[in-house]
Design an enzyme around this catalytic site. Structure first.
Site, short mmCIF file in Angstrom:
data_model
loop_
_atom_site.label_atom_id
_atom_site.label_comp_id
_atom_site.label_asym_id
_atom_site.label_seq_id
_atom_site.Cartn_x
_atom_site.Cartn_y
_atom_site.Cartn_z
N GLU A 1 12.24 28.71 -3.11
CA GLU A 1 11.48 28.77 -1.86
C GLU A 1 12.42 28.55 -0.68
OE1 GLU A 1 7.88 26.55 -1.56
OE2 GLU A 1 7.42 26.70 -3.69
N TYR B 1 -4.85 21.52 -12.69
CA TYR B 1 -5.03 22.11 -11.35
C TYR B 1 -6.43 22.60 -11.03
CZ TYR B 1 -5.17 27.15 -12.30
OH TYR B 1 -5.56 28.40 -12.68
N HIS C 1 4.88 37.12 -6.28
CA HIS C 1 4.69 35.87 -7.02
C HIS C 1 3.20 35.68 -7.35
CE1 HIS C 1 5.07 31.72 -8.29
NE2 HIS C 1 4.31 31.30 -7.30
N LYS D 1 3.89 18.91 -9.59
CA LYS D 1 4.83 19.17 -8.49
C LYS D 1 5.41 17.89 -7.88
CE LYS D 1 3.59 23.68 -7.76
NZ LYS D 1 4.54 24.81 -7.68
N GLU E 1 11.33 26.55 -8.56
CA GLU E 1 10.69 27.59 -7.74
C GLU E 1 11.59 27.85 -6.54
OE1 GLU E 1 6.56 26.73 -6.74
OE2 GLU E 1 5.93 27.76 -8.58
N ASP F 1 11.04 23.85 -5.32
CA ASP F 1 9.76 23.19 -5.58
C ASP F 1 9.61 23.07 -7.10
OD1 ASP F 1 7.18 22.22 -5.32
OD2 ASP F 1 6.30 24.22 -5.31
N THR G 1 7.04 30.27 -3.80
CA THR G 1 8.08 31.00 -4.53
C THR G 1 8.24 32.39 -3.94
OG1 THR G 1 7.43 29.80 -6.50
CG2 THR G 1 8.77 31.77 -6.82
N GLN H 1 0.86 21.23 -14.70
CA GLN H 1 0.13 21.96 -13.65
C GLN H 1 -1.05 22.75 -14.23
OE1 GLN H 1 2.80 24.60 -11.52
NE2 GLN H 1 1.16 25.47 -10.27
N GLU I 1 7.98 33.37 -14.18
CA GLU I 1 7.94 34.82 -14.02
C GLU I 1 9.07 35.51 -14.77
OE1 GLU I 1 6.94 36.03 -9.74
OE2 GLU I 1 7.20 33.88 -9.59
N ARG J 1 5.10 23.29 -15.55
CA ARG J 1 4.04 24.28 -15.74
C ARG J 1 2.94 23.80 -16.66
NH1 ARG J 1 4.88 27.10 -11.31
NH2 ARG J 1 6.94 28.05 -11.25
N ARG K 1 -4.34 35.00 -15.84
CA ARG K 1 -5.72 35.53 -15.88
C ARG K 1 -5.77 36.99 -16.33
NH1 ARG K 1 -5.40 32.57 -11.30
NH2 ARG K 1 -5.02 34.40 -10.02
N PHE L 1 1.89 30.07 -0.26
CA PHE L 1 1.82 30.90 -1.48
C PHE L 1 1.91 32.33 -0.95
CE2 PHE L 1 -1.44 32.27 -4.94
CZ PHE L 1 -0.53 32.22 -5.98
#
Lengths: 419, 419
Positions: B205, B248, B137, B257, B203, B237, B354, B244, B368, B241, B146, B132
Site C-alpha cells: 500500500e 470479519y 485487488h 490487521k 499488503e 498493511d 492493496t 481476518q 492474490e 488472512r 465469493r 480499498f
C-alpha cells in the site's frame, strides 16, 4: 456504618462518597482544564488537592498526574495508584476528617459547584474500539437485515466481535450532533441516494477506559485484564442506518458512525462498581482457553434512554436496559483485543456495543425498538421511526446501593440539521 | 537547466534536491528526535536550520514547528507553509547558494550521514483509515472468497470503501513484526483453530499524511482536498488472512490487521510528486457530485516488493505494481471521508488499500499472488504460500524523472515467531 461525607449528597444523587468518579473540567470558561472528582453537587479540584500536598501516599506523593489537563498520566499509573487515590479522597471527604472540612480557604479553592463548571473530554483517546457484545442486539440486527434463520453469524459465539472506531469525532456529553450527509442504497437502476441521513439513530452503550495497557506483541491475560480497566462511562454511538447499510460490505461501519460519538463526562471506577458486580451470563459454547476466565462478571447498572422531541419541553423514556445483559465481559474484550499482540495505550476507549435486553422495552436503539421503522415509538402525541432534527437524546445510568447510588449522570446530545 | 545541489546525489539516489522528503530522526540513539529532510546520502537537520535563522519566509520565520519531535505542527500549517519550506530548502541546498555550502561549522551540525541516524515515526497519528481503492485487488479478493460472479460488491463503484484501522500498532520501517496468534474458522463441529496465524501476508500500500484537516461537521470539498494532503509514504498493511476470514463478518477487519502496520520513514510531498501526476482511470458509473473532481489525478510511482526468505542472504522480487492503478483518487478518498462531517486532524493517515495492477505479476499481496495458497511463489529454490518466520519483506517505490528520481526509499519488516 455507611461511609458519609461532610458534603451533603441527596439520597438520589449519583455522586455520593461511595462513587467519586473522575472527570476533567474548567471552573471558568477561560481557565485551564484540570482533573476532578464529583461529590454531591460539587466537583473536587484534584489539582488543588495535589498542590496542597494532600496526596500523601507513596505512589502519588511526588506525581504531577493531577496537574495535567487530561487523565492519561494517572491512567498509565495503574490500579495501585488508582486505589491509593480513592482511599486518600474517601478519607479527605469523609465527615470525620477535618483537613478539608475545616479549612475554609482550601474548600473555597477546591470545591466548585458542579453547575458552574464546563466538563471536557477527560483523556486523549489514542484508539477507540467498538465491540458487539450484546447477544440480544446481535440477534435483533441479524433478524432485521438477514431474516430470522441464523440471525447471528457463527463466529459471534466464539469471539467478542469488534471494529475500530473513529477517535477524532468523540465528543463530550452536551455537544450538538450535526445530522450527517451520505449515500444510501440505490433503488433499481437509479444512482445511490445522496443527502441528509434519513435513518439517524442512537445506540445505548457503555465504554471502558483503558490503562496502563501493553507493549506490542505482549497479550494481556484475561485474568489480569481488570487491572487494565480504569472505569466506565455512558456512550451514545450515534448511527446513520441508511449510510451504514450501504457502505458496510465488506469492511464494516465507517461514515455511518464517524460523524460523532458522545461520552458522559464522569468515569466511574471499577472500584466503585465492585459492590454491583454480578455473574456474567453462562457462555455456550465454552470460550477458548484464552477467553476462559476464573471470575466472569458483569455489573448491575440500570440504563435508561429518554428522548426530548423537537419543540417539546419534556423528555420521555423510550427504553430501559442494563449493563448485565452483555454476553462478553469487559475482561474478555480486552484479552481478545490483545491476543494478536495489539498494543493498548492509557486512555484507549472500548465501547460495549449496543446494550439490548431480552424484552422489546429493553432494546438499545431505534432500529430495534421500531424494527427498522416499521413500528414507530410514541412520545407524548408524536411518534418517531428515527431521530428528527431538534430531538435531544438523554442516557442515564445508575447502580442502586443500600441507601446510596453509584451513578453515571447523563450523556446527552441534540440533533442539528445537515448544513 | 536541472536543479542541482552541492550535495552529490548518485543518479540512482531516491533523494536528490528535487525530492526533499520529510522525516523525523535521532542523530544518536540518545538524542532527541527532530525533523529532517533527506538529501543524497545525508539528512538535513531542520532544527539546526531553524536555529540558524535560515527559514526567513513570512510563515516559518517565527515558528517553532521544526523544533518539535514530530511534524504535526508543520502539517497543521498547510500548503502555503509547506511550499515556503520547500522553496527555502531547495535554495539553501542548491549548488549556487553559499549560505550552507560554505559554512563548514553549520554543515557539520546540520548534515548528518543517513547511515548514522535512527528514523522514528514522523508524526503522532490520531486516526488511521485504510481504503480499498484498487479495483484489481477488490476483484481478486472477491473472486477468491465469493467466486467469479459479481466479485465486487455493488457499492464499490459508488464510493471509496474504507475502514478505521488501528493507530497504536503503526511502526516505522525496520521494526520486527511478531506473528500474531488468533482464531481461525473451525472445520466441521470442532472448536475454532487457535494458534499462530498460518496465513500471514503483506499488503503493498501507500499512505497519505493529512494536514491541516477540518472541523467536525464541515466537509472538505473534493476540489480543495489536495490542500489537506501533505505527502505519501509506503505502507505494509500486514494481514493474517486466516484470522481476518473468520472474524470479519459483519464488522470488518480487526485482529487480522491490528498486530502491526509498517510505514516508510520519508514523507514525499505532493509538491515533489507533481511532475509525475497522470490522469486517474476513467470512472464508470460517474461518481456522485460530491466525488466529481475537476482534475482527477494519480501519480506514476513504480512499486516493487521483494522477499528475503528466512536463512537466505538475498531478496527476490515477487511483484511490481504502480500507484497509478488506483481507481479512487486520494482527493476523492478525503472528500468522501469528511462528507458526513467527520473531522480529520494533522497527522492522520490514509492507507490506499492493496495496490494491485491488472496482471498476475503486479498483484499486491500473497493472497492474490498465490491465489490463497494454491500457487506458491518461487524464491531461489524455495517457495512461499504465505510468509514464514524469519522472512523479510522489502517494499520500494520510485518515480523516474528525466535524469533524476523522486523516491520513497524502502519499507521493511521481518517476521518473528509467535511467543
Amino acid at each position: 456504618m455507611a461511609l458519609k461525607s461532610f458534603i451533603e449528597a441527596h439520597p438520589d444523587s449519583h455522586f455520593p462518597i461511595q462513587n467519586l468518579p473522575y472527570g476533567v473540567f474548567k471552573p471558568e470558561p477561560q481557565s485551564p482544564a484540570r482533573p476532578g472528582v464529583a461529590i454531591g453537587d460539587y466537583v473536587l479540584d484534584l489539582s488543588e488537592i495535589a498542590k496542597a500536598g494532600l496526596f500523601t501516599g507513596p505512589l502519588l506523593k511526588d506525581s504531577d498526574c493531577f496537574l495535567q489537563p487530561v487523565l492519561n498520566k494517572f491512567l498509565a499509573m495503574g490500579r495501585p495508584a488508582w486505589k491509593e487515590a480513592r482511599a486518600t479522597l474517601q478519607k479527605l471527604l469523609s465527615s470525620s476528617e477535618l483537613t478539608l472540612r475545616d479549612n475554609a480557604n482550601l474548600r473555597l479553592k477546591a470545591l466548585v459547584p458542579m453547575n458552574k463548571v464546563e466538563m471536557v473530554l477527560p483523556m486523549v483517546i489514542g484508539d477507540y474500539t467498538d465491540f458487539f457484545a450484546s447477544m440480544h442486539h446481535a440477534k435483533n440486527c441479524g433478524t432485521i437485515f438477514r431474516g430470522p434463520q441464523n440471525p447471528i453469524s457463527p463466529n459471534w459465539f466464539h469471539l467478542p466481535i469488534a471494529y475500530h472506531g473513529r477517535a477524532s469525532s468523540i465528543v463530550i456529553s452536551g455537544t450538538d450532533i450535526i445530522r450527517p450527509r451520505g449515500q444510501g442504497r440505490p433503488s433499481g437502476d437509479s444512482p445511490p441516494y445522496f443527502g441528509p441521513s434519513q435513518k439517524l439513530d442512537f445506540e445505548l452503550e457503555m465504554a471502558a477506559i483503558v490503562g496502563p495497557g501493553n507493549e506490542l506483541g505482549k497479550p494481556i491475560n484475561v485474568n489480569e485484564a481488570a487491572d487494565h480497566i480504569f472505569g466506565l462511562v455512558l456512550m451514545n454511538d450515534w448511527s446513520a442506518r441508511d449510510i451504514q447499510a450501504w457502505e458496510y460490505v465488506p469492511l464494516g461501519p465507517f461514515l455511518g458512525k464517524s460523524f460523532g460519538t458522545t461520552v458522559s463526562p464522569w468515569i466511574v471506577t471499577l472500584d466503585a462498581l465492585e459492590p454491583f458486580a454480578i455473574d456474567a451470563p453462562e457462555q455456550n459454547p465454552k470460550p477458548l482457553p484464552y477467553l476462559a476466565e476464573k471470575i466472569s462478571q458483569n455489573y448491575d447498572i440500570s440504563l435508561e434512554v429518554q428522548i426530548k422531541p423537537a419543540g417539546q419541553k419534556d423528555s420521555y423514556v423510550v427504553t430501559r436496559s442494563n449493563f448485565k445483559y452483555l454476553y462478553w465481559t469487559l475482561t474478555q474484550q480486552l484479552a481478545h483485543h490483545t491476543i494478536n499482540g495489539c498494543n493498548l495505550r492509557p486512555g484507549d476507549l472500548f465501547g460495549t456495543g449496543t446494550i439490548s435486553g431480552p424484552e422489546q422495552d429493553s432494546f438499545g436503539c431505534l432500529l430495534e425498538l421500531t424494527w427498522n421503522g416499521q413500528n414507530p415509538v410514541s412520545l407524548n402525541g408524536t411518534t418517531r421511526k428515527f431521530l428528527e432534527d431538534g430531538d435531544e437524546v438523554i442516557f442515564a445510568g445508575c447502580c442502586k446501593g443500600d441507601g446510596y447510588n453509584v451513578g453515571f449522570g447523563t450523556c446527552t446530545g441534540k440533533i442539528l440539521p445537515s448544513p
